[in-house]
Design an enzyme around this catalytic site. Structure first.
Site, PDB file in Angstrom:
ATOM      1  N   SER A 330      47.018 -17.973 -69.618  1.00  0.00           N
ATOM      2  CA  SER A 330      46.778 -19.017 -68.616  1.00  0.00           C
ATOM      3  C   SER A 330      47.656 -18.896 -67.378  1.00  0.00           C
ATOM      4  CB  SER A 330      46.983 -20.388 -69.254  1.00  0.00           C
ATOM      5  OG  SER A 330      46.043 -20.598 -70.286  1.00  0.00           O
ATOM      6  N   ASP A 354      34.695 -32.073 -69.606  1.00  0.00           N
ATOM      7  CA  ASP A 354      35.135 -31.113 -70.619  1.00  0.00           C
ATOM      8  C   ASP A 354      34.992 -31.707 -72.014  1.00  0.00           C
ATOM      9  OD1 ASP A 354      36.414 -29.189 -72.169  1.00  0.00           O
ATOM     10  OD2 ASP A 354      38.404 -30.021 -71.744  1.00  0.00           O
ATOM     11  N   ASP A 369      38.315 -24.775 -76.411  1.00  0.00           N
ATOM     12  CA  ASP A 369      39.512 -25.095 -75.648  1.00  0.00           C
ATOM     13  C   ASP A 369      40.630 -25.445 -76.622  1.00  0.00           C
ATOM     14  OD1 ASP A 369      41.349 -27.237 -74.216  1.00  0.00           O
ATOM     15  OD2 ASP A 369      40.350 -26.125 -72.619  1.00  0.00           O
ATOM     16  N   HIS A 379      39.345 -32.574 -72.343  1.00  0.00           N
ATOM     17  CA  HIS A 379      40.251 -33.177 -71.371  1.00  0.00           C
ATOM     18  C   HIS A 379      39.575 -34.261 -70.537  1.00  0.00           C
ATOM     19  CE1 HIS A 379      43.456 -30.083 -71.874  1.00  0.00           C
ATOM     20  NE2 HIS A 379      42.432 -29.283 -72.132  1.00  0.00           N
ATOM     21  N   CYS A 392      43.352 -26.457 -68.712  1.00  0.00           N
ATOM     22  CA  CYS A 392      42.029 -26.648 -69.317  1.00  0.00           C
ATOM     23  C   CYS A 392      41.231 -25.351 -69.279  1.00  0.00           C
ATOM     24  CB  CYS A 392      41.286 -27.764 -68.581  1.00  0.00           C
ATOM     25  SG  CYS A 392      39.613 -28.026 -69.183  1.00  0.00           S
TER      26      CYS A 392
END
Length: 677
Positions: A330, A354, A369, A379, A392
């Site tokens: 990430s 999401d 996720d 999220h 996310c």
């Protein structure tokens, strides 16, 4: 009977004597003639030739090795110097005599098979049969004394003081500074005639790191001296001398105190830390943990020591910040987010819903996720800022899929992904930032939509070194200006100017959005690193955590670290820069198999930035205090508290004095009015 009487024949004897004298005189005359002829031949006919040969036997030209240049950090602390050492060398042209000498030496000092192996290799490389060949370095005082007492038995043996490389910080800078080692046969075969001349009399050459890449300026220029020797090659006197020229000193961007802080913050864990000066590209700290002692290599490392290093499961010889390639995870999401803005695929306010997972159109595969395992859901509504701060995956899967591989691949190269940074040390690896063409060439396959999904969160084929991630962080901090990272700030008096590799022209509002998202990672209430980075912070910073998967997890399985071996657990990564308003330092941290980028890697980045910006340094081997509780920070807060209390008291006293003064003035005014009436 009358006896026969014999009389001497004096005439015959005189004739015999004259003949003998004549023969002897003739023989002597021939000898004298031969001697005169040889004398004439030596002294007149071939005088110049024999005089030259005689002079060569008596006088030898010896190289005078130069003193190697020193290496300093930015605060003029020595990182590599030259230490006086006594070296035992042997001069011998006769093999039998040499063997006898070595056997005698074995009875006086310790000579290992490794020493002998290196000696015989060096002997084959010598340019002249009477050149001294080192047999033992770093003689002790006791060994020197024993050799001195037995000097009359040791023809051709010399004990000389010379300078050898020394690294006072040992493993602290081993992967940056590198080390020097004995010149090998392979080195000799690769030398040009000019290099052979330059390295004459020198036994060491830079093998790795800065010692290798800056070998030409560190080495200096060889000198020479004419010496008179005896038949065994021992120097009797120096006739004349041309001094050598010392190599140039190097001054680095590295900060020893910052390097110590990074090592201490790592607390012995495997990994790497790189800190870069945002304004110049200078590397302030570069840690590869664990390290090794480069002093072992200076005079030739022994077999046992090398085997121990080479067989170590923690691979201390491996340069993690320069050569280790990890999925960046990430940490590249800010780059992907900026790419979406740059190409008009998204905007700052666009949000998605999401659910905690993502599926490609027409595919049954579910991409989960990380929040799904944590909370059982997603999220919620996620825009770019929330997508970065809460990391996310679903947001970036959607963004990457809509953007496509071609735009994403081209944009990443602006930040140096998939490219060598060009740093001034050798053996850098450039990682992988894939494209359609790359996959077809490397794998012989077409690019699939699932590859785009993985790439958008730094997984799949994507690989980057910690150095590259530091460059990414620095480029974001510079709002698109990518500097070439450099270790060397100055060679002698010549300054290395910063080198701009590329400038990405993007709108200010795009950069602001990325800055805000990365700031929320640290300071936002739901930021992934809030708990681990913000306590006691005296400045605002930006960051992004990441996790690099080591082993694959089945489609319907959950990641359970307790079921995995320690070396199969995820790597922890974090990139950051600070202060947010005017960035000065960018940091990348990778901790192997530590799992939590925010919990394990982020505090290391915070300690490095605190040290650089506030002077809150750590020392290796000492306990690492909780963030915000560095002794200097506590003293600073205490002084601030005392100063604030003092200012408050002074302000209150001033206010009371003002009231009192106002009251007195009012009384005087009233009295004056009464008198006038």
């Amino acid at each position: 009977m009358q006896e026969n009487q014999h009389f001497k024949d004096h005439q015959r004897e005189a004739k015999l004597f004259r003949n003998r004298v004549l023969v002897m005189a003739t023989f002597m005359l021939l000898l004298v003639c031969t001697l005169v002829y040889r004398y004439y031949d030596l002294q007149i006919v071939n005088y110049e030739e024999y005089a030259t040969q005689s002079e060569r036997n008596r006088v030898h030209v010896q190289p005078v090795p130069p003193t190697r240049g020193l290496i300093f950090d930015r605060n003029n602390e020595l990182l590599a110097d030259n230490k006086a050492s006594f070296t035992l060398s042997v001069v011998s042209a006769d093999a039998t005599e040499l063997n006898n000498t070595i056997e005698l030496l074995k009875t006086l000092i310790e000579i290992t098979p490794s020493d002998l192996g290196k000696f015989y290799k060096a002997q084959k490389q010598r340019r002249h049969k009477l050149d001294p060949v080192p047999l033992r370095y770093r003689l002790t005082e006791d060994e020197i004394a024993r050799l001195a007492v037995n000097q009359h038995l040791l023809e051709g043996v010399e004990v000389n003081a010379e300078l050898v490389r020394n690294y006072p910080h040992m493993d602290m800078f081993a992967h940056v500074i590198g080390y020097t080692g004995r010149i090998s046969e392979k080195d000799m075969n690769s030398f040009t005639p000019e290099q052979l001349q330059r390295y004459s009399g020198t036994h060491a050459i830079g093998k790795s790191g800065i010692e290798s890449s800056y070998e030409n300026v560190l080495l200096g220029q060889v000198g020479s001296q004419n010496v008179e020797t005896n038949a065994r090659g021992r120097v009797m006197r120096v006739l004349d001398r041309i001094d050598s020229a010392q190599g140039s000193d190097l001054h680095l961007y590295l900060d020893t105190r910052l390097q110590e802080t990074a090592v201490a913050a790592m607390q012995g864990r495997r990994g790497a830390v790189v800190a870069i000066d945002v304004k110049t590209g200078g590397v302030l700290a570069a840690v590869s943990n664990p390290g090794f002692d480069p002093n072992l290599f200076v005079t030739g490392i022994g077999y046992r020591d090398y085997k121990n290093l080479n067989d170590d499961i923690d691979t201390p010889l491996f340069n993690r910040f320069l050569q280790a390639q990890y999925p960046p995870g990430s940490t590249i999401k800010p780059v992907i987010g900026l790419a979406g803005l740059y190409h008009g695929v998204t905007d700052v306010d666009r949000a998605i819903s999401d659910p905690g997972f993502f599926t490609l159109p027409g595919s049954s595969r579910i991409y989960r996720d990380w929040s799904l395992a944590k909370t059982g859901g997603g999220h919620g509504r996620v825009n770019l800022k929330v997508g970065i701060s809460q990391s996310c995956d679903t947001y970036f899967w959607d963004l990457g899929t809509r953007m496509g591989i071609d735009k994403m691949s081209a944009f990443g190269t602006h930040f140096g992904l998939g490219l060598a940074t060009g740093i001034d040390v050798p053996s850098e690896r450039k990682g992988i930032w894939p494209s359609r063409e790359w996959k077809r060439a490397a794998k012989g396959q077409a690019w699939y939509p699932g590859d785009t999904v993985n790439m958008s969160i730094g997984q799949g084929f994507v690989l980057a070194t910690p150095l590259q991630l530091a460059v990414v962080a620095s480029t974001i901090a510079n709002r698109g200006v990518r500097y070439r990272p450099q270790f060397v700030q100055r060679i002698g008096d010549k300054v290395h100017e910063p080198i701009i590799e590329e400038t990405l022209d993007a709108k200010t509002e795009y950069w602001d959005a990325i800055f805000e998202g990365m700031a929320e990672v640290v300071h936002g209430p739901r930021g992934t690193a809030n708990r681990y980075m913000s306590p006691g912070a005296e400045y605002r910073m930006a960051g992004k955590s990441g996790t690099a998967q080591v082993v694959g997890i089945a489609q319907n399985a959950k990641y359970k670290s307790e079921l995995l071996k320690e070396r199969h657990r995820d790597h922890a990564l974090f990139i950051a820069f600070a202060p947010l308003e005017d960035p000065k330092i960018a940091v990348a941290v990778m901790v192997e198999n530590a799992e939590g980028g925010s919990s394990k890697a982020a505090p290391v980045a915070r300690w490095v930035m605190d040290a650089y910006l506030l002077g809150y340094y750590l020392k290796p081997g000492e306990p690492v205090p909780p963030l915000g509780f560095h002794p200097a920070a506590i003293i600073k807060r205490a002084n601030n508290y005392i100063a604030e209390r003092k200012a408050a008291r002074e302000a209150k006293a001033a206010e009371e004095a003002a009231k009192l003064a106002g009251s007195s003035a009012s009384s005087v005014s009233t009295s004056s009015a009464g008198a006038s009436q």
